[in-house]
Design a protein around this motif. Sequence first.
Motif, PDB file in Angstrom:
ATOM      1  N   TYR A   1       0.827  -1.174   0.000  1.00  0.00           N
ATOM      2  CA  TYR A   1       0.000   0.000   0.000  1.00  0.00           C
ATOM      3  C   TYR A   1       0.876   1.243   0.000  1.00  0.00           C
ATOM      4  O   TYR A   1       2.078   1.177   0.276  1.00  0.00           O
ATOM      5  N   SER A   2       0.253   2.353  -0.340  1.00  0.00           N
ATOM      6  CA  SER A   2       0.977   3.614  -0.432  1.00  0.00           C
ATOM      7  C   SER A   2       0.152   4.711   0.219  1.00  0.00           C
ATOM      8  O   SER A   2      -1.046   4.832  -0.049  1.00  0.00           O
ATOM      9  N   MET A   3       0.788   5.491   1.069  1.00  0.00           N
ATOM     10  CA  MET A   3       0.086   6.567   1.770  1.00  0.00           C
ATOM     11  C   MET A   3       0.224   7.901   1.049  1.00  0.00           C
ATOM     12  O   MET A   3      -0.470   8.850   1.384  1.00  0.00           O
ATOM     13  N   ASN A   4       1.144   7.968   0.113  1.00  0.00           N
ATOM     14  CA  ASN A   4       1.311   9.184  -0.684  1.00  0.00           C
ATOM     15  C   ASN A   4       2.435   8.951  -1.681  1.00  0.00           C
ATOM     16  O   ASN A   4       3.051   7.880  -1.695  1.00  0.00           O
ATOM     17  N   VAL A   5       2.715   9.950  -2.479  1.00  0.00           N
ATOM     18  CA  VAL A   5       3.797   9.843  -3.460  1.00  0.00           C
ATOM     19  C   VAL A   5       5.102   9.499  -2.746  1.00  0.00           C
ATOM     20  O   VAL A   5       5.429  10.091  -1.713  1.00  0.00           O
TER      21      VAL A   5
ATOM     22  N   ASP B   1       4.542   0.829   1.580  1.00  0.00           N
ATOM     23  CA  ASP B   1       4.860  -0.108   2.653  1.00  0.00           C
ATOM     24  C   ASP B   1       4.298  -1.470   2.312  1.00  0.00           C
ATOM     25  O   ASP B   1       3.332  -1.594   1.538  1.00  0.00           O
ATOM     26  N   LYS B   2       4.916  -2.492   2.893  1.00  0.00           N
ATOM     27  CA  LYS B   2       4.494  -3.857   2.635  1.00  0.00           C
ATOM     28  C   LYS B   2       3.167  -4.142   3.309  1.00  0.00           C
ATOM     29  O   LYS B   2       2.891  -3.682   4.414  1.00  0.00           O
ATOM     30  N   GLY B   3       2.365  -4.947   2.621  1.00  0.00           N
ATOM     31  CA  GLY B   3       1.154  -5.467   3.219  1.00  0.00           C
ATOM     32  C   GLY B   3       1.429  -6.837   3.817  1.00  0.00           C
ATOM     33  O   GLY B   3       2.511  -7.092   4.338  1.00  0.00           O
ATOM     34  N   ASP B   4       0.469  -7.726   3.668  1.00  0.00           N
ATOM     35  CA  ASP B   4       0.588  -9.045   4.293  1.00  0.00           C
ATOM     36  C   ASP B   4       1.318 -10.071   3.429  1.00  0.00           C
ATOM     37  O   ASP B   4       1.878 -11.027   3.950  1.00  0.00           O
TER      38      ASP B   4
END
Lengths: 113, 113
Positions: A48-52, A56-59
């Motif tokens: 997932y990505s919180m911004n440009v 970060d890794k998911g599961d």
Amino acid sequence: EAQVTQNPRYLITVTGKKLTVTCSQNMNHEYMSWYRQDPGLGLRQIYYSMNVEVTDKGDVPEGYKVSRKEKRNFPLILESPSPNQTSLYFCASSSGGAKNIQYFGAGTRLSVL
Amino acid sequence: GENVEQHPSTLSVQEGDSAVIKCTYSDSASNYFPWYKQELGKRPQLIIDIRSNVGEKKDQRIAVTLNKTAKHFSLHITETQPEDSAVYFCAASSPGNTGKLIFGQGTTLQVKP
């Protein structure tokens, strides 16, 4: 029309041949995610990505890469696909905050032979 | 890590009956709980959601209840119709402003005419 667009919708490839699945959203959302859906396992987050430039890794990140160079795009990269990556993939975006409604793309069905 | 358990995995009801799907979550800091419906061959779409400061929310024939103490929440569908047949996913927000949702494994609901 607000939407999340992913391409291709269907893809058959062979083991080891690098591929990219594109995802684009037109809602100016900060948050974007990739999921894979497998029978009996539900939706599992890959990255997932919180911004440009913030990812970060998911599961289940092994075997996948992502990048977020622009706010609207969040491609999923399989550098060396293997048969266990055969799955249905969904991209999603959300505005985050108090009500984190995720909007999903139409899905990409990937088969790795 | 955070986990969401969903039961049952399959549910078959007669048209007009009620259906209940239950989920439990592990992190007491989760504060947002959406439910998604995925029709065959389509993307998941939000049908109802609830925040942790609310115990129950209703929208026509669907309702969601939340028990924060027990860390579980449920989806209730009354007067089921064949078009309610789909896979339903519950989810819980990951603590912190990450935009991340943890999904349950999904429930396949079949409504028999």
